[in-house]
Design a protein around this motif. Structure first.
Motif, mmCIF file in Angstrom:
data_model
loop_
_atom_site.group_PDB
_atom_site.id
_atom_site.type_symbol
_atom_site.label_atom_id
_atom_site.label_comp_id
_atom_site.label_asym_id
_atom_site.label_seq_id
_atom_site.Cartn_x
_atom_site.Cartn_y
_atom_site.Cartn_z
ATOM 1 N N TYR A 22 11.987 -4.879 -17.875
ATOM 2 C CA TYR A 22 13.007 -5.219 -16.876
ATOM 3 C C TYR A 22 13.867 -4.010 -16.534
ATOM 4 O O TYR A 22 14.263 -3.814 -15.381
ATOM 5 C CB TYR A 22 13.862 -6.360 -17.422
ATOM 6 N N SER A 63 16.136 -9.608 -20.389
ATOM 7 C CA SER A 63 15.109 -10.388 -19.697
ATOM 8 C C SER A 63 14.346 -11.245 -20.691
ATOM 9 O O SER A 63 13.945 -10.783 -21.754
ATOM 10 C CB SER A 63 14.125 -9.450 -18.973
ATOM 11 N N VAL A 112 17.849 -13.883 -17.067
ATOM 12 C CA VAL A 112 18.277 -12.490 -17.026
ATOM 13 C C VAL A 112 19.784 -12.363 -17.203
ATOM 14 O O VAL A 112 20.554 -13.273 -16.887
ATOM 15 C CB VAL A 112 17.855 -11.814 -15.699
#
Length: 220
Positions: free
Chosen positions: A58, A69, A86
């Protein structure tokens, strides 16, 4: 452009606003971002969302703004139907840390099925909500068209579509309006516009090499 006009993205050419923020009197906002992606194709963007995993990957997408993430109900190589969990900043780490649940949906929930089937590209579609509360705040699409130089991404974030994810506690229209007024702010829209522009710029640079390294697919 409102969410109800999403099919306009399937038209030839461009819309009046391709990058910026559109404010509506009823509290809804549409954030638009545009990214040219040389040497990429729509299939690579679709692959990216299926390949993208934990925090390390991520951070490739935005080293500063992306913090954490994880995935929920993830199937290997696919993202539709799963939720990306997230933590991220929007437009710089001097602002609040947003904890989001991004639930990816089939594009035909957003676009006319027949027109989308004839479209040369892909659309990554999702409902955007809070990770900490069972509340959705908007919808988004990363609409990717193949071009002679690669592809282009026309992102749209439709903010203000407030929904309860708790089937036993639906929101009244008055509650939706109050949440929209509190959370769908000018600062949020500006930060999201900056973030989307930056992260898709990173993706445009890394994706052509990464895709070929991982998949061994050298066709364009």
């Amino acid at each position: 452009m409102r969410f109800e006009n999403a099919n306009d993205l399937l038209n030839q050419g461009y819309l009046k606003i391709e990058s910026g923020v559109v404010d509506y009197d009823d509290g809804f906002k549409t954030v638009c971002a545009y990214t040219r992606m040389p040497r990429c194709k729509a299939k690579m963007v679709d692959w990216w969302f299926g390949w993208l995993g934990g925090t390390e990957q991520y951070k490739l997408w935005h080293p500063r703004d992306h913090v954490f993430s994880d995935w929920e109900e993830r199937q290997s190589g696919s993202y539709i139907g799963s939720s990306h969990l997230v933590h991220e900043y929007l437009g710089g780490d001097d602002g609040p840390l947003f904890k989001l649940r991004i639930n990816f949906r089939d594009p035909t929930e957003f676009f006319d099925q027949a027109r989308y089937a004839a479209f040369d590209g892909t659309a990554v579609c999702a409902r955007i909500g809070s990770l900490e509360k069972p509340v959705n705040l908007g919808r988004m699409t990363h609409f990717v068209r193949n071009t002679d130089y690669g592809c282009e991404m026309r992102s749209r974030f439709f903010l203000g579509h407030v929904e309860s994810r708790d089937p036993d506690r639906p929101f009244s229209e008055e509650q939706k309006a109050a949440i929209r007024h509190e959370l769908v702010t000018d600062d949020l829209a500006r930060g999201l516009h900056q973030h989307a522009t930056e992260e898709m710029g990173y993706l445009a640079e890394l994706l052509p090499i990464l895709y070929r390294q991982v998949t061994q697919d050298v066709t364009i």
